[in-house]
Write a protein that holds these residues in place. Structure first.
Motif, PDB file in Angstrom:
ATOM      1  N   ARG A  85      43.518 -40.146  11.620  1.00  0.00           N
ATOM      2  CA  ARG A  85      43.573 -38.692  12.089  1.00  0.00           C
ATOM      3  C   ARG A  85      43.178 -37.596  11.292  1.00  0.00           C
ATOM      4  NH1 ARG A  85      46.973 -38.688  16.649  1.00  0.00           N
ATOM      5  NH2 ARG A  85      47.758 -36.472  16.379  1.00  0.00           N
ATOM      6  N   TRP A  86      42.354 -38.215  10.158  1.00  0.00           N
ATOM      7  CA  TRP A  86      41.782 -37.386   9.160  1.00  0.00           C
ATOM      8  C   TRP A  86      40.921 -36.343   9.625  1.00  0.00           C
ATOM      9  CZ3 TRP A  86      42.857 -35.884   4.448  1.00  0.00           C
ATOM     10  CH2 TRP A  86      43.608 -36.646   3.794  1.00  0.00           C
ATOM     11  N   GLY A  87      40.126 -36.636  10.864  1.00  0.00           N
ATOM     12  CA  GLY A  87      39.295 -35.643  11.551  1.00  0.00           C
ATOM     13  C   GLY A  87      40.034 -34.454  11.822  1.00  0.00           C
ATOM     14  N   LEU A  88      41.253 -34.679  12.514  1.00  0.00           N
ATOM     15  CA  LEU A  88      42.235 -33.776  12.908  1.00  0.00           C
ATOM     16  C   LEU A  88      42.835 -32.946  11.669  1.00  0.00           C
ATOM     17  CD1 LEU A  88      43.876 -32.172  15.174  1.00  0.00           C
ATOM     18  CD2 LEU A  88      45.635 -33.967  14.930  1.00  0.00           C
ATOM     19  N   TYR A  89      43.314 -33.532  10.872  1.00  0.00           N
ATOM     20  CA  TYR A  89      43.762 -32.873   9.477  1.00  0.00           C
ATOM     21  C   TYR A  89      42.810 -31.933   9.056  1.00  0.00           C
ATOM     22  CZ  TYR A  89      47.374 -36.698   9.973  1.00  0.00           C
ATOM     23  OH  TYR A  89      48.085 -37.618  10.599  1.00  0.00           O
ATOM     24  N   ILE A  90      41.546 -32.350   8.783  1.00  0.00           N
ATOM     25  CA  ILE A  90      40.630 -31.527   8.241  1.00  0.00           C
ATOM     26  C   ILE A  90      40.200 -30.464   9.018  1.00  0.00           C
ATOM     27  CG2 ILE A  90      38.149 -31.615   7.668  1.00  0.00           C
ATOM     28  CD1 ILE A  90      38.196 -34.318   7.034  1.00  0.00           C
ATOM     29  N   ALA A  91      40.221 -30.436  10.429  1.00  0.00           N
ATOM     30  CA  ALA A  91      40.102 -29.257  11.295  1.00  0.00           C
ATOM     31  C   ALA A  91      41.090 -28.418  11.053  1.00  0.00           C
ATOM     32  CB  ALA A  91      39.895 -29.937  12.699  1.00  0.00           C
ATOM     33  N   LEU A  92      42.481 -28.873  11.150  1.00  0.00           N
ATOM     34  CA  LEU A  92      43.508 -28.029  11.023  1.00  0.00           C
ATOM     35  C   LEU A  92      43.568 -27.197   9.476  1.00  0.00           C
ATOM     36  CD1 LEU A  92      46.414 -30.210  12.464  1.00  0.00           C
ATOM     37  CD2 LEU A  92      45.288 -28.167  13.649  1.00  0.00           C
ATOM     38  N   ILE A  93      43.477 -27.922   8.563  1.00  0.00           N
ATOM     39  CA  ILE A  93      43.450 -27.470   7.204  1.00  0.00           C
ATOM     40  C   ILE A  93      42.330 -26.132   7.187  1.00  0.00           C
ATOM     41  CG2 ILE A  93      42.837 -27.880   4.642  1.00  0.00           C
ATOM     42  CD1 ILE A  93      44.060 -30.645   5.158  1.00  0.00           C
ATOM     43  N   MET A  94      41.144 -26.496   7.811  1.00  0.00           N
ATOM     44  CA  MET A  94      40.122 -25.527   7.685  1.00  0.00           C
ATOM     45  C   MET A  94      40.386 -24.257   8.493  1.00  0.00           C
ATOM     46  SD  MET A  94      36.629 -27.691   7.404  1.00  0.00           S
ATOM     47  CE  MET A  94      35.760 -26.304   7.002  1.00  0.00           C
ATOM     48  N   SER A  95      41.205 -24.540   9.695  1.00  0.00           N
ATOM     49  CA  SER A  95      41.841 -23.359  10.380  1.00  0.00           C
ATOM     50  C   SER A  95      42.759 -22.731   9.537  1.00  0.00           C
ATOM     51  CB  SER A  95      42.442 -23.940  11.734  1.00  0.00           C
ATOM     52  OG  SER A  95      41.573 -24.733  12.430  1.00  0.00           O
ATOM     53  N   VAL A  96      43.436 -23.067   8.825  1.00  0.00           N
ATOM     54  CA  VAL A  96      44.421 -22.313   7.906  1.00  0.00           C
ATOM     55  C   VAL A  96      43.751 -21.621   6.971  1.00  0.00           C
ATOM     56  CG1 VAL A  96      46.391 -22.247   6.255  1.00  0.00           C
ATOM     57  CG2 VAL A  96      46.433 -23.662   8.543  1.00  0.00           C
ATOM     58  N   LEU A  97      42.700 -22.298   6.123  1.00  0.00           N
ATOM     59  CA  LEU A  97      41.789 -21.723   5.068  1.00  0.00           C
ATOM     60  C   LEU A  97      40.901 -20.480   6.057  1.00  0.00           C
ATOM     61  CD1 LEU A  97      40.397 -21.712   2.409  1.00  0.00           C
ATOM     62  CD2 LEU A  97      38.670 -23.473   3.353  1.00  0.00           C
ATOM     63  N   ALA A  98      40.214 -20.752   7.068  1.00  0.00           N
ATOM     64  CA  ALA A  98      39.674 -19.680   7.683  1.00  0.00           C
ATOM     65  C   ALA A  98      40.666 -18.301   7.762  1.00  0.00           C
ATOM     66  CB  ALA A  98      39.265 -20.009   9.011  1.00  0.00           C
ATOM     67  N   LEU A  99      41.782 -18.250   8.165  1.00  0.00           N
ATOM     68  CA  LEU A  99      42.611 -17.305   8.183  1.00  0.00           C
ATOM     69  C   LEU A  99      43.162 -16.475   6.974  1.00  0.00           C
ATOM     70  CD1 LEU A  99      45.075 -18.726  11.184  1.00  0.00           C
ATOM     71  CD2 LEU A  99      43.319 -17.210  11.524  1.00  0.00           C
ATOM     72  N   ALA A 100      43.270 -17.421   6.311  1.00  0.00           N
ATOM     73  CA  ALA A 100      43.513 -16.869   4.920  1.00  0.00           C
ATOM     74  C   ALA A 100      42.387 -16.468   4.193  1.00  0.00           C
ATOM     75  CB  ALA A 100      43.828 -18.054   3.735  1.00  0.00           C
ATOM     76  N   VAL A 101      41.139 -16.613   4.384  1.00  0.00           N
ATOM     77  CA  VAL A 101      39.741 -15.935   3.782  1.00  0.00           C
ATOM     78  C   VAL A 101      39.578 -14.821   4.561  1.00  0.00           C
ATOM     79  CG1 VAL A 101      37.369 -16.107   3.484  1.00  0.00           C
ATOM     80  CG2 VAL A 101      38.845 -17.927   2.878  1.00  0.00           C
ATOM     81  N   GLY A 102      39.699 -14.705   6.083  1.00  0.00           N
ATOM     82  CA  GLY A 102      39.572 -13.822   6.821  1.00  0.00           C
ATOM     83  C   GLY A 102      40.580 -12.644   6.526  1.00  0.00           C
ATOM     84  N   TRP A 103      41.716 -12.912   6.013  1.00  0.00           N
ATOM     85  CA  TRP A 103      42.671 -11.632   5.636  1.00  0.00           C
ATOM     86  C   TRP A 103      42.067 -10.575   4.478  1.00  0.00           C
ATOM     87  CZ3 TRP A 103      47.036  -9.800   7.284  1.00  0.00           C
ATOM     88  CH2 TRP A 103      47.985  -9.027   6.720  1.00  0.00           C
ATOM     89  N   PHE A 104      41.003 -11.449   3.767  1.00  0.00           N
ATOM     90  CA  PHE A 104      40.638 -10.219   2.568  1.00  0.00           C
ATOM     91  C   PHE A 104      39.484  -9.542   3.068  1.00  0.00           C
ATOM     92  CE2 PHE A 104      42.458 -14.075   0.326  1.00  0.00           C
ATOM     93  CZ  PHE A 104      43.099 -13.095  -0.756  1.00  0.00           C
ATOM     94  N   LEU A 105      39.082  -9.689   4.381  1.00  0.00           N
ATOM     95  CA  LEU A 105      38.024  -8.971   5.100  1.00  0.00           C
ATOM     96  C   LEU A 105      38.715  -7.732   5.846  1.00  0.00           C
ATOM     97  CD1 LEU A 105      35.289 -11.486   6.421  1.00  0.00           C
ATOM     98  CD2 LEU A 105      35.347 -10.187   4.273  1.00  0.00           C
TER      99      LEU A 105
END
Length: 290
Positions: A85-105
């Motif tokens: 299920r690593w494909g799912l885990y990668i997508a979920l981790i990157m979703s959280v990363l996107a929101l964290a980075v977006g916060w700085f914009l």
């Protein structure tokens, strides 16, 4: 554990360019001097491309693993190079990363990031899975790849809502991207047919779908040209017209063999399409001057 090379392949660097370019179009169209804004410009480009777009590709590959097993069994997930299920885990981790980075914009950048992440999952994941529709799926991707990044770049630089002219042009180019995504569906024709994905090439057939895609790409650009003329930007309108005529030639080649030529057009015609986007962005930046 997944192979590092397979992880990079999963997030498809080749797909990052359109949203990164659209974000830069938004930055340019805002008409705000870049001095003092280099950080948010660079961060926005990285967010739009490697992070959000990469996340959307990982999510799509996970949700499409049964389709890819038919169309492209050598892809990272069906081939086993991304195991379990690593494909799912990668997508979920990157979703959280996107929101964290977006916060700085700032609020506009973060809000757009939330919309982008939700759109990525709505496109691929059940029970919504808008990818099943040849109308809603490409439309959502067009808005997410071209319209949303353009709007975001302009909003972040302006520190507020973009001008109406910017919104209109970004929206028109996003509509035109529906045709680009329809052509992109040609590569999954057989798998889509077998798994019930009602893409336009499946529903209408390759010939009709290709003709419709050409119309959908061309008409918004004609409207952009008209708007530039109305706004007193004849030089920029003329350049976009020349770019559109070059696309007409590429479309003629495409229609001679839609299924076989679709990958060629996605490299040639789309390059011309996004060139017109930047010309239009420059016109918007200088709106009010010749």
């Amino acid at each position: 554990m997944p192979q590092p090379r397979a992880m990079l392949e999963l997030i498809k660097p080749v797909t990052w360019f359109p949203p990164m370019w659209a974000y830069l179009c938004g930055v340019v169209s805002a008409g705000v001097p870049l001095s003092g804004h280099y950080f948010v410009v660079a961060l926005g480009v990285i967010l739009a491309g490697p992070i959000v777009c990469g996340m959307s590709q990982a999510a799509n590959d996970w949700c499409d693993r049964h389709v890819d097993a038919i169309n492209e069994p050598n892809r990272p997930i069906p081939s086993g190079r991304i195991p379990g299920r690593w494909g799912l885990y990668i997508a979920l981790i990157m979703s959280v990363l996107a929101l964290a980075v977006g916060w700085f914009l700032g609020p506009w950048g973060f809000g757009a990031t939330v919309v982008g992440v939700l759109a990525a999952w709505a496109y691929s994941a059940e029970p919504v899975r808008l990818k099943k529709s040849g109308w809603w799926g490409p439309g959502l991707v067009g808005l997410s790849y071209e319209g949303l990044p353009w709007f975001t770049g302009a909003a972040v630089l302006s520190a507020g809502a973009p001008r109406l002219e910017i919104v209109i042009v970004a929206f028109l180019y996003a509509i035109g991207a529906h045709g680009i995504m329809t052509l992109n569906d040609f590569k999954a024709l057989e798998g889509d047919r077998q798994t019930g994905v009602r893409s336009l090439p499946v529903v209408l057939g390759p010939d009709v779908a290709a003709r419709l895609a050409c119309i959908v790409m061309a008409v918004p650009q004609m409207l952009v040209i008209s708007m530039l003329l109305v706004w007193g930007k004849p030089v920029h309108a003329g350049i976009v017209t020349l770019v559109l005529f070059a696309q007409f030639w590429a479309m003629k080649v495409l229609l001679s063999d839609p299924k076989g030529r679709a990958p060629w057009y996605n490299a040639t015609g789309v390059t011309l399409y996004v060139s017109g986007m930047m010309v239009s962005a420059v016109a918007l930046r200088n709106l009010g001057t010749f």
